[in-house]
Design a protein around this motif. Sequence first.
Motif, PDB file in Angstrom:
ATOM      1  N   ILE A  55      39.545  -5.161 -15.371  1.00 46.90           N
ATOM      2  CA  ILE A  55      39.689  -6.358 -16.210  1.00 46.90           C
ATOM      3  C   ILE A  55      41.158  -6.595 -16.518  1.00 46.90           C
ATOM      4  O   ILE A  55      41.642  -7.735 -16.519  1.00 46.90           O
ATOM      5  N   ARG A  56      41.902  -5.509 -16.763  1.00 45.85           N
ATOM      6  CA  ARG A  56      43.333  -5.637 -17.056  1.00 45.85           C
ATOM      7  C   ARG A  56      44.085  -6.191 -15.842  1.00 45.85           C
ATOM      8  O   ARG A  56      45.083  -6.892 -15.989  1.00 45.85           O
ATOM      9  N   LYS A  57      43.605  -5.870 -14.647  1.00 46.36           N
ATOM     10  CA  LYS A  57      44.223  -6.367 -13.419  1.00 46.36           C
ATOM     11  C   LYS A  57      43.690  -7.735 -12.991  1.00 46.36           C
ATOM     12  O   LYS A  57      44.095  -8.257 -11.952  1.00 46.36           O
ATOM     13  N   HIS A  58      42.762  -8.272 -13.780  1.00 47.50           N
ATOM     14  CA  HIS A  58      42.149  -9.581 -13.484  1.00 47.50           C
ATOM     15  C   HIS A  58      41.360  -9.560 -12.179  1.00 47.50           C
ATOM     16  O   HIS A  58      41.359 -10.527 -11.423  1.00 47.50           O
ATOM     17  N   TRP A  59      40.650  -8.462 -11.939  1.00 48.00           N
ATOM     18  CA  TRP A  59      39.783  -8.364 -10.767  1.00 48.00           C
ATOM     19  C   TRP A  59      38.400  -8.901 -11.132  1.00 48.00           C
ATOM     20  O   TRP A  59      37.415  -8.198 -11.117  1.00 48.00           O
ATOM     21  N   SER A  60      38.337 -10.157 -11.443  1.00 45.29           N
ATOM     22  CA  SER A  60      37.092 -10.767 -11.936  1.00 45.29           C
ATOM     23  C   SER A  60      36.010 -10.829 -10.863  1.00 45.29           C
ATOM     24  O   SER A  60      34.820 -10.953 -11.189  1.00 45.29           O
ATOM     25  N   LEU A  61      36.387 -10.779  -9.589  1.00 46.84           N
ATOM     26  CA  LEU A  61      35.386 -10.814  -8.525  1.00 46.84           C
ATOM     27  C   LEU A  61      34.611  -9.494  -8.430  1.00 46.84           C
ATOM     28  O   LEU A  61      33.498  -9.464  -7.898  1.00 46.84           O
ATOM     29  N   LEU A  62      35.200  -8.407  -8.945  1.00 43.38           N
ATOM     30  CA  LEU A  62      34.558  -7.099  -8.876  1.00 43.38           C
ATOM     31  C   LEU A  62      33.769  -6.772 -10.137  1.00 43.38           C
ATOM     32  O   LEU A  62      32.744  -6.088 -10.068  1.00 43.38           O
ATOM     33  N   THR A  63      34.231  -7.241 -11.259  1.00 41.00           N
ATOM     34  CA  THR A  63      33.520  -6.997 -12.511  1.00 41.00           C
ATOM     35  C   THR A  63      33.798  -8.128 -13.491  1.00 41.00           C
ATOM     36  O   THR A  63      34.905  -8.692 -13.504  1.00 41.00           O
ATOM     37  N   GLU A  64      32.801  -8.446 -14.287  1.00 39.51           N
ATOM     38  CA  GLU A  64      32.940  -9.525 -15.270  1.00 39.51           C
ATOM     39  C   GLU A  64      33.172  -9.002 -16.675  1.00 39.51           C
ATOM     40  O   GLU A  64      33.429  -9.786 -17.580  1.00 39.51           O
ATOM     41  N   HIS A  65      33.051  -7.697 -16.852  1.00 37.38           N
ATOM     42  CA  HIS A  65      33.227  -7.113 -18.192  1.00 37.38           C
ATOM     43  C   HIS A  65      33.773  -5.705 -18.031  1.00 37.38           C
ATOM     44  O   HIS A  65      33.802  -5.142 -16.929  1.00 37.38           O
ATOM     45  N   GLN A  66      34.188  -5.120 -19.135  1.00 35.92           N
ATOM     46  CA  GLN A  66      34.750  -3.771 -19.107  1.00 35.92           C
ATOM     47  C   GLN A  66      33.833  -2.741 -19.750  1.00 35.92           C
ATOM     48  O   GLN A  66      34.244  -1.620 -20.018  1.00 35.92           O
TER      49      GLN A  66
END
Length: 239
Positions: A80-91
Amino acid sequence: MLHSFLPQPPTDAAVSGSDVRVSAIHHKPLTTSQVYQLSTFRGVACEFSSWIWDKIMPLRYRVFLWLAFWGRLNTRDNMIRKHWSLLTEHQDCDICPASESASHIVLRCFPASVIWATFHMNDLASSSTDIVHFMHRAQQAWINSRGVHILFAAAAVTLWHARNDRIFNNKRWPPSYLRREVHDEVSQARQKASTMKHRRQEQESARREKLRQAFLKKRLDKLMAEKQASSASDDQPNS
């Protein structure tokens, strides 16, 4: 710190074309280890490096532990900190109502509590702020503190594999399987430590035998020289 590694004034060898860097502190040629330490840690010792680069630590653990201690594993909070929104939507952790970080996976998640409870360290793990803090406290709490980092490595790697299997393959490891995996990893590390100890003993024995043989040879040469000198003096005519 850098000034201590500046090249010395040119010598005859330097003038002839070779470039030898010598430490201004130790007055000895620089080693690869010194240059690596300077460039990596900028002359400052890393507090957990001895836990990772121990010779008995399995090679397949070292890079993983290095990333874990620095908080660089691809956990959900980092993604999430790296803005990898395609891999995960939440932390969030997929088991616990908490953010999924390396410290959470290794210390406070349910599978972690199963492992640490086995070693009566669950309270210590759950109350530690992060894995470095936990390691410092564990070394103080355990009598055999020399092996704490091996136990931690086995537990951390097992928990990471269990997490990945749960997320990517939808497989949950039962508590008995978690304990057995940690036990197997620790047993392998103990076997490696035993092998290394036996090898050191053999090397020490060979070194002592070599020194003994050198001493005997030197003693024999001295006796032969004395005998030859005595024979030469006996052969000389009396005046």
